[in-house]
Write a protein that holds these residues in place. Structure first.
Motif, PDB file in Angstrom:
ATOM      1  N   LEU A 371       0.941  -1.113   0.113  1.00 47.90           N
ATOM      2  CA  LEU A 371      -0.158   0.013   0.105  1.00 47.90           C
ATOM      3  C   LEU A 371       0.767   1.306  -0.079  1.00 47.90           C
ATOM      4  CD1 LEU A 371      -2.872  -0.918   2.544  1.00 47.90           C
ATOM      5  CD2 LEU A 371      -2.761  -0.777  -0.090  1.00 47.90           C
ATOM      6  N   ALA A 372       2.028   1.238   0.830  1.00 45.09           N
ATOM      7  CA  ALA A 372       2.816   2.475   0.765  1.00 45.09           C
ATOM      8  C   ALA A 372       3.556   2.726  -0.669  1.00 45.09           C
ATOM      9  CB  ALA A 372       4.152   2.158   1.789  1.00 45.09           C
ATOM     10  N   ALA A 373       3.724   1.520  -1.328  1.00 44.51           N
ATOM     11  CA  ALA A 373       4.449   1.478  -2.706  1.00 44.51           C
ATOM     12  C   ALA A 373       3.442   2.356  -3.608  1.00 44.51           C
ATOM     13  CB  ALA A 373       4.913   0.228  -3.154  1.00 44.51           C
ATOM     14  N   THR A 374       2.159   2.011  -3.571  1.00 45.90           N
ATOM     15  CA  THR A 374       1.203   2.260  -4.295  1.00 45.90           C
ATOM     16  C   THR A 374       1.112   4.008  -4.000  1.00 45.90           C
ATOM     17  OG1 THR A 374      -0.570   1.957  -2.891  1.00 45.90           O
ATOM     18  CG2 THR A 374      -0.089   0.260  -4.482  1.00 45.90           C
ATOM     19  N   LEU A 375       1.190   4.379  -2.902  1.00 44.58           N
ATOM     20  CA  LEU A 375       0.813   5.616  -2.709  1.00 44.58           C
ATOM     21  C   LEU A 375       2.020   6.681  -3.221  1.00 44.58           C
ATOM     22  CD1 LEU A 375      -0.606   5.787   1.014  1.00 44.58           C
ATOM     23  CD2 LEU A 375      -1.731   6.050  -1.140  1.00 44.58           C
ATOM     24  N   VAL A 376       3.188   5.986  -3.165  1.00 37.20           N
ATOM     25  CA  VAL A 376       4.560   6.603  -3.560  1.00 37.20           C
ATOM     26  C   VAL A 376       4.388   6.721  -5.090  1.00 37.20           C
ATOM     27  CG1 VAL A 376       6.796   6.257  -4.000  1.00 37.20           C
ATOM     28  CG2 VAL A 376       6.071   5.853  -1.501  1.00 37.20           C
ATOM     29  N   ILE A 377       4.117   5.615  -5.586  1.00 35.63           N
ATOM     30  CA  ILE A 377       3.934   5.715  -7.035  1.00 35.63           C
ATOM     31  C   ILE A 377       2.691   6.569  -7.474  1.00 35.63           C
ATOM     32  CG2 ILE A 377       3.069   4.519  -9.100  1.00 35.63           C
ATOM     33  CD1 ILE A 377       5.673   3.365  -8.425  1.00 35.63           C
ATOM     34  N   GLY A 378       1.675   6.689  -7.003  1.00 45.60           N
ATOM     35  CA  GLY A 378       0.660   7.656  -7.121  1.00 45.60           C
ATOM     36  C   GLY A 378       1.083   8.989  -6.906  1.00 45.60           C
ATOM     37  N   ALA A 379       1.831   9.379  -6.116  1.00 50.94           N
ATOM     38  CA  ALA A 379       2.312  10.742  -5.778  1.00 50.94           C
ATOM     39  C   ALA A 379       3.454  11.298  -7.007  1.00 50.94           C
ATOM     40  CB  ALA A 379       3.182  10.900  -4.247  1.00 50.94           C
TER      41      ALA A 379
END
Length: 401
Positions: A371-379
């Protein structure tokens, strides 16, 4: 009276989510495909970590049940490259080592070939070896029976045999019984039992195990042990390991091989973990590709929604608010893909573990990290489109429309 400039209204978190979801609701197909790219990458990563962890948990469970204090002593090679022979007294000598708890053994009857019947050509041995076996062998190696019964004081002197799992399969023996016989050394032996696969003694899977007395009497077995299975006190395991070769064959300790079967299982697990690292790399690539898809979606969204941006700017929205809107949209899109990916990866792990009859283990750090990786990717994916949208002036945006 001096004019007072009114500060633009601040966006509350609920407002940020609402405006961020505008683009997702108006273009659901595009949003779904972009989120799907993220979901595939996260599902791959969670699934790989989950399956690897479940496999490791199964290995730990097996070792806990079988014990890690088993040491094997087997014939090595002589200086001339021939197979060495352990003394007849090897088993008794090893039993005298203080921390040794138990010793059992098998001895190869090398000249006794195993066949299903006389009709099988002599060259087709199937890789099955006939062994004389001690009665306490099952306890020593942690083996269990799939069918039938193990050798006992009565059957060990008669032509009775217990087949390893692979040996039974190659001989076409599905179950033990009085009417089931195989040919060993030219004589018929009744199959009294079939073993389950033996994790700590793989050589038993392709073995035909007979009693020690009948092997000496009918199969030309010379009585010398081929492999000794030694259980020792865990606290003194390394010390016992160091003296086993010299104790088992004092005249030629270099001709004895000593191993710890659980180390082989641990090495296999380490190999599996290396392969897991490779698969995680593939999942990371899929995640990056998904991030590129999100970035592409957001850039196109900025180009298509210039009129909306110009209208919002004309109504008083600041550049910062426009930037937050598109960044929130990118984060929301990635978060949807991330949650979907975690659910898919979890389902794959649980399903595969159930199929293999493993305990299902999904590390919390895998889901949290996904989930953290997805937020980083999204940002990262939404940062440039958000900045680009914020730079548009109201007149430029409305004129473009």
């Amino acid at each position: 009276m001096a004019r007072q400039d009114l500060a633009p209204p601040r966006l509350r978190p609920a407002d940020v989510l609402r405006v961020g979801a505008v683009g997702l609701r108006t273009r659901p197909a595009r949003a779904f495909l972009s989120a799907l790219g993220i979901a595939i990458g996260i599902a791959a990563m969670v699934g790989v970590v989950g399956i690897s962890s479940s496999s490791g948990a199964e290995l730990d469970r097996q070792l806990s049940a079988l014990g890690t204090n088993l040491l094997t002593v087997s014939n090595g090679q002589t200086l001339t490259g021939e197979t060495a022979t352990m003394p007849l007294e090897a088993e008794a000598m090893i039993e005298r080592i203080g921390p040794v708890l138990s010793v059992s053994s098998i001895g190869a009857a090398s000249d006794a070939k195993v066949y299903r019947s006389e009709a099988v050509p002599e060259a087709q041995t199937g890789g099955i070896t006939a062994y004389a076996a001690r009665l306490d062998l099952l306890d020593a190696v942690g083996a269990t029976l799939r069918d039938g019964a193990w050798l006992n004081a009565a059957t060990q002197v008669y032509p009775a045999v217990v087949l390893g799992s692979t040996a039974a399969e190659r001989l076409g023996v599905g179950a033990a019984g009085p009417g089931t016989q195989v040919l060993i050394g030219g004589e018929r032996f009744t199959v009294t039992g079939v073993l389950e696969p033996v994790a700590l003694a793989a050589e038993l899977d392709t073995a035909a195990l007979v009693g020690w007395p009948v092997a000496e009497e009918r199969l030309g077995f010379d009585g010398h042990p081929t492999v000794l299975y030694t259980r020792a006190d865990e606290r003194h395991l390394e010390a016992v390991r160091d003296v086993l070769a010299a104790t088992g064959n004092p005249e030629a300790p270099n001709e004895v091989d000593v191993s710890r079967p659980s180390d082989a299982l641990a090495a296999k697990q380490a190999t599996d973990q290396a392969f897991t690292g490779l698969l995680l790399g593939v999942g990371a690539v899929a995640l990056i590709v998904g991030g590129v898809g999100v970035a592409n979606t957001m850039v196109i969204s900025v180009l298509e929604r210039r009129a909306e941006i110009g209208l919002r700017r004309s109504l008083g929205a600041t550049r910062g608010q426009i930037r937050v809107q598109f960044l929130a949209e990118s984060l929301l899109l990635s978060a949807i893909g991330g949650v979907g990916g975690v659910c898919a990866g979890t389902a794959v792990t649980v399903g595969y573990a159930a199929y293999e009859e493993w305990p299902s283990v999904i590390p919390a750090e895998a889901t949290a990290g996904g989930l953290a990786a997805t937020l980083v990717i999204g940002a990262v994916a939404g940062l440039y489109p958000a900045v680009r949208a914020a730079r548009l002036s109201p007149t430029e945006a409305l004129a473009a429309h």
